[in-house]
Design an enzyme around this catalytic site. Structure first.
Site, mmCIF file in Angstrom:
data_model
loop_
_atom_site.group_PDB
_atom_site.id
_atom_site.type_symbol
_atom_site.label_atom_id
_atom_site.label_comp_id
_atom_site.label_asym_id
_atom_site.label_seq_id
_atom_site.Cartn_x
_atom_site.Cartn_y
_atom_site.Cartn_z
ATOM 1 C CG HIS A 109 -13.533 22.806 -23.946
ATOM 2 N ND1 HIS A 109 -12.365 22.134 -23.240
ATOM 3 C CD2 HIS A 109 -13.514 24.259 -22.449
ATOM 4 C CE1 HIS A 109 -12.496 22.502 -21.320
ATOM 5 N NE2 HIS A 109 -12.779 23.340 -21.142
ATOM 6 C CG ASP A 150 -14.764 31.691 -20.442
ATOM 7 O OD1 ASP A 150 -13.609 30.703 -20.777
ATOM 8 O OD2 ASP A 150 -14.671 32.030 -19.448
#
Ligand code: SDX
Length: 428
Positions: A307, A364
């Site tokens: 991320h 996700d």
């Protein structure tokens, strides 16, 4: 603490004011840098660049903190509803009981879409990816509500554009899915809540009724809340920059849907399940795929990992992983890819490549496993993300317009040819 930084360049000293946020984040204000020094900054991917000041979401990537308008995501996911969280994110305060009732009633009333949308839908062949259809249908809202084209109109008209978009998004999303599978569309049932209405429009057919399973709608409510806002991510920055030209809310959100579609962003939830399915089909050898992810010569990436901001755990991933275990147990679903996901996570979190680069599961990584258990088809996973992220896009667009922010127009450093002169084609 100093309230400015100094830049020394070619014998000159430039003072750059330091901006400090309410959570003590600090930024150098370079808005006068080019005028004073002729210098610009350059930062591909804006990894170190703030685009705005915002009062909507605070996240701390090192500590794994995420708060909407100051409220921790853990509390909202556990105790709130998606429409209540949408109100909080957009208007800045939790609604009173009366405000929530009015908000819910307004949104419920506007779930139906004009019959002419069916003519637009018929233009898309079956098997069209629902994200492309959805972004087109959201843009089409400008045709049905031309007054929405001028976002500077009255606050009431902006509120009506917001209500219509939140209300109609589940209908447009479900109709995009029905188009993909060649089934007749299902009209909204305003006796159902937001999530239940969506599920029914997704799964009801003329041949069979559809009963909303409270386990499924509760899980959907939690997932929508967890996806609702995330400050200046790729798709939200897209919504802001499109809106900064004074394009309408619908045009700006449609652009955000397309940005979200990319597999490095919201499209990752679909890519994660496809990756896990491939690993399963290839014998479930997670070590082989971890090695591929680490191999610079191999384009394979561990989707759902890493991320830009979270260099520790993504708080949403933690909540979703726990919810995945609970929902699959309640529904009696045994999904072999969940085991593969857990083995991948366990191995990666002990692997120096991932540890050194601070790569952890993101929002996700586990969400697709729950969507699948809820019966949501893979091609709809990113549409679910878009439905969840809608309040964030709306809030950021509204904040940018209310603050009168200038049109976004970054500078560049030119690296092409120096001046040269035209040569006739017969002399080349
Ligand atoms: C979302 O921004 C948001 O807030 C987004 C989001 C939201 O709510 O809006 O949180 C939603 O988009 C989550 C991210 C979903 N995407 C994925 O899961 C795709 C896989 N992840 C990566 O592609 C990547 O981690 C990103 C895109 C998420 C972040 O990319 P960055 O910040 O540009 O980091 P990078 O690509 O420069 O990677 C740094 C290093 C590199 O290695 P080195 O060159 O230093 O040797 O880490 C490696 C990368 O190769 N790396 C990975 C990896 N992610 C980064 N290596 C293997 N697998 C991965 N998944």
């Amino acid at each position: 603490m100093s309230d400015f930084a100094e830049l020394h360049y070619e014998g000159q000293t430039y003072k750059l004011p330091v901006v400090v946020g309410t959570e003590n984040e600090k930024a150098l204000d370079i808005s006068k840098l080019r005028g004073e020094s002729g210098l610009i900054t350059i930062d591909p991917g804006f990894k170190n660049t703030g685009s705005t000041k915002s009062a909507i979401t605070f996240l701390d990537g090192e500590k794994g903190i995420l708060r909407y308008r100051g409220y921790p995501i853990e509390q909202l996911a556990e105790k709130s509803s998606f429409l209540e969280v949408a109100y909080l994110i957009i208007f800045g305060e939790l609604p009173t009981k009366a405000e929530l009732e009015e908000w819910t009633s307004d949104i419920t009333y506007h779930t139906l879409i004009h019959e002419d949308f069916k003519r637009i839908l018929e233009g898309f062949p079956s098997n069209s990816h629902p994200m492309g259809v959805l972004s087109s249908l959201v843009t089409s809202l400008t045709a049905f509500y031309p007054e929405s084209l001028d976002p500077s109109r009255s606050a009431d008209e902006v509120r009506m554009s917001i209500v219509r978009l939140l209300a109609k998004m589940p209908t447009l999303a479900a109709w995009s899915y029905k188009n993909e599978i060649g089934q007749p569309t299902v009209y909204p049932d305003n006796n159902l809540d937001y999530g239940g209405n969506f599920l029914r429009m997704m799964f009801a057919t003329p041949a069979e009724g559809f009963e909303v399973d409270p386990i499924v709608s509760d899980a959907l409510n939690k997932l929508l809340i967890l996806h609702a806002e995330h400050e200046q991510n790729c798709s939200t920055s897209t919504v802001r920059i499109v809106g900064s030209s004074h394009a309408s809310l619908y045009a700006s959100v449609s652009a955000g849907i397309n940005a979200l579609w990319g597999p490095l962003h919201g499209g990752a939830n679909q890519a994660v399940i496809e990756m896990l399915e491939n690993i399963k089909a290839d014998g479930g050898d997670t070590d082989k795929y971890l090695a591929k992810a680490k191999d610079k010569d191999d384009p394979f990436r561990l989707m759902g990992f890493g991320h830009r901001v979270y260099k520790n755990f993504d708080p949403r991933a933690r909540i979703i992983k726990k919810a995945a275990d609970e929902v699959l147990a309640k529904l009696g679903v045994n999904d072999p890819v969940l085991d593969i996901a857990k083995r991948l996570e366990e191995a990666a979190l002990q692997d120096p490549y991932f540890v050194e680069r601070k790569l952890y599961p993101n929002v996700d990584f586990y969400s697709g496993i729950i969507y699948r258990a809820l019966g949501i088809p893979t091609n709809m996973f990113t549409v679910m993300f878009a439905m969840g992220r809608l309040p964030g896009w709306i809030a950021q667009w509204r904040e940018m317009r209310k603050n009168g922010e200038p049109i976004g127009r970054p500078r560049q450093v030119y690296t092409g040819e120096n001046e040269r002169h035209y040569v006739d084609v017969n002399q080349r």
